[in-house]
Design a protein around this motif. Structure first.
Motif, PDB file in Angstrom:
ATOM      1  N   ALA A 258       0.835  -1.199   0.000  1.00 56.50           N
ATOM      2  CA  ALA A 258       0.000   0.000   0.000  1.00 56.50           C
ATOM      3  C   ALA A 258       0.871   1.251   0.000  1.00 56.50           C
ATOM      4  O   ALA A 258       0.603   2.209  -0.739  1.00 56.50           O
ATOM      5  CB  ALA A 258      -0.942   0.005   1.208  1.00 56.50           C
ATOM      6  N   ASP A 259       1.926   1.246   0.793  1.00 60.65           N
ATOM      7  CA  ASP A 259       2.828   2.396   0.840  1.00 60.65           C
ATOM      8  C   ASP A 259       3.529   2.604  -0.494  1.00 60.65           C
ATOM      9  O   ASP A 259       3.679   3.733  -0.964  1.00 60.65           O
ATOM     10  CB  ASP A 259       3.867   2.222   1.956  1.00 60.65           C
ATOM     11  N   ALA A 260       3.973   1.513  -1.122  1.00 61.17           N
ATOM     12  CA  ALA A 260       4.651   1.611  -2.411  1.00 61.17           C
ATOM     13  C   ALA A 260       3.713   2.164  -3.489  1.00 61.17           C
ATOM     14  O   ALA A 260       4.101   3.032  -4.282  1.00 61.17           O
ATOM     15  CB  ALA A 260       5.190   0.243  -2.835  1.00 61.17           C
ATOM     16  N   VAL A 261       2.482   1.678  -3.503  1.00 61.89           N
ATOM     17  CA  VAL A 261       1.502   2.145  -4.484  1.00 61.89           C
ATOM     18  C   VAL A 261       1.138   3.599  -4.223  1.00 61.89           C
ATOM     19  O   VAL A 261       0.997   4.395  -5.158  1.00 61.89           O
ATOM     20  CB  VAL A 261       0.259   1.224  -4.486  1.00 61.89           C
ATOM     21  N   LEU A 262       1.001   3.975  -2.964  1.00 62.92           N
ATOM     22  CA  LEU A 262       0.719   5.376  -2.621  1.00 62.92           C
ATOM     23  C   LEU A 262       1.844   6.274  -3.134  1.00 62.92           C
ATOM     24  O   LEU A 262       1.588   7.325  -3.727  1.00 62.92           O
ATOM     25  CB  LEU A 262       0.554   5.531  -1.110  1.00 62.92           C
ATOM     26  N   HIS A 263       3.079   5.847  -2.923  1.00 64.53           N
ATOM     27  CA  HIS A 263       4.228   6.612  -3.405  1.00 64.53           C
ATOM     28  C   HIS A 263       4.173   6.752  -4.933  1.00 64.53           C
ATOM     29  O   HIS A 263       4.326   7.860  -5.466  1.00 64.53           O
ATOM     30  CB  HIS A 263       5.532   5.934  -2.974  1.00 64.53           C
ATOM     31  N   GLU A 264       3.954   5.643  -5.632  1.00 67.48           N
ATOM     32  CA  GLU A 264       3.856   5.676  -7.099  1.00 67.48           C
ATOM     33  C   GLU A 264       2.757   6.637  -7.541  1.00 67.48           C
ATOM     34  O   GLU A 264       2.935   7.402  -8.493  1.00 67.48           O
ATOM     35  CB  GLU A 264       3.544   4.294  -7.654  1.00 67.48           C
ATOM     36  N   ALA A 265       1.614   6.576  -6.862  1.00 65.23           N
ATOM     37  CA  ALA A 265       0.483   7.426  -7.240  1.00 65.23           C
ATOM     38  C   ALA A 265       0.836   8.902  -7.080  1.00 65.23           C
ATOM     39  O   ALA A 265       0.555   9.717  -7.974  1.00 65.23           O
ATOM     40  CB  ALA A 265      -0.749   7.076  -6.411  1.00 65.23           C
ATOM     41  N   PHE A 266       1.464   9.260  -5.975  1.00 62.17           N
ATOM     42  CA  PHE A 266       1.796  10.670  -5.774  1.00 62.17           C
ATOM     43  C   PHE A 266       2.898  11.145  -6.726  1.00 62.17           C
ATOM     44  O   PHE A 266       2.897  12.303  -7.144  1.00 62.17           O
ATOM     45  CB  PHE A 266       2.112  10.968  -4.311  1.00 62.17           C
TER      46      PHE A 266
END
Length: 175
Positions: free
Chosen positions: A48-56
């Motif tokens: 979830a943290d990795a995907v959040l980072h990618e999204a931002f």
């Protein structure tokens, strides 16, 4: 008492112009909720943290590509997050590491007093089997055949459930 309204569109416009303070404001305001969605979709905090980072990162890089004609700025941000989470799930499925179907659906508490002509009201009125189908499709990106296997129902039944939910939501939005 003054109510502060966060202006996503103005912050995205500022991001498009290279304003890192606006980007920080967007992140501070929305990252916790976006992380919760990513966690509901992926079930693993690190993912979830990795995907959040990618999204931002994508939000920052593509802020100039946002247009109010395609929807609200907040919806645009969440569509980026959802796309990245589903891409992550596809990669995991391709390597055989995990399947979205192994992840439990989140406990979704919907307001029981929501007006029936609102999206919240339509969702709150759904029978549990239809809500499960909708959550599987949205959170885990399942196609009707995969959802049918997972929920031990027929594919035509799953397709009918999705169609019914979308019809009710469309009617509520355009009422």
């Amino acid at each position: 008492m003054t109510v502060s309204v966060f202006d996503y569109e103005a912050e995205l416009t500022a991001c498009a112009a290279g304003d890192s303070t606006a980007f920080h404001a967007l992140y501070q305001h929305e990252a916790p909720t976006m992380r919760a969605l990513a966690l509901a979709m992926l079930g693993v905090p690190a993912s979830a943290d990795a995907v959040l980072h990618e999204a931002f990162v994508l939000i920052w890089r593509n802020a100039a590509g946002y247009s109010p004609r395609i929807g609200t700025a907040r919806a645009w941000m969440y569509s980026i997050l959802r796309y990245r989470a589903l891409a992550h799930l596809r990669r995991l499925r391709a390597t055989g590491d995990v399947t979205a179907e192994q992840q439990p659906l989140p406990d979704l508490s919907l307001p029981s007093g929501a007006a029936p002509d609102t999206i919240q009201g339509v969702l709150a009125a759904l029978p549990a089997p239809q809500l499960d189908v909708l959550l599987q499709a949205y959170l885990h990106g399942g196609n009707p055949a995969r959802i049918a296997d997972l929920l031990d129902r027929s594919e035509p039944d799953i397709r009918a459930s999705i169609e019914s939910v979308l019809t009710h939501i469309n009617e509520a939005v355009h009422a």
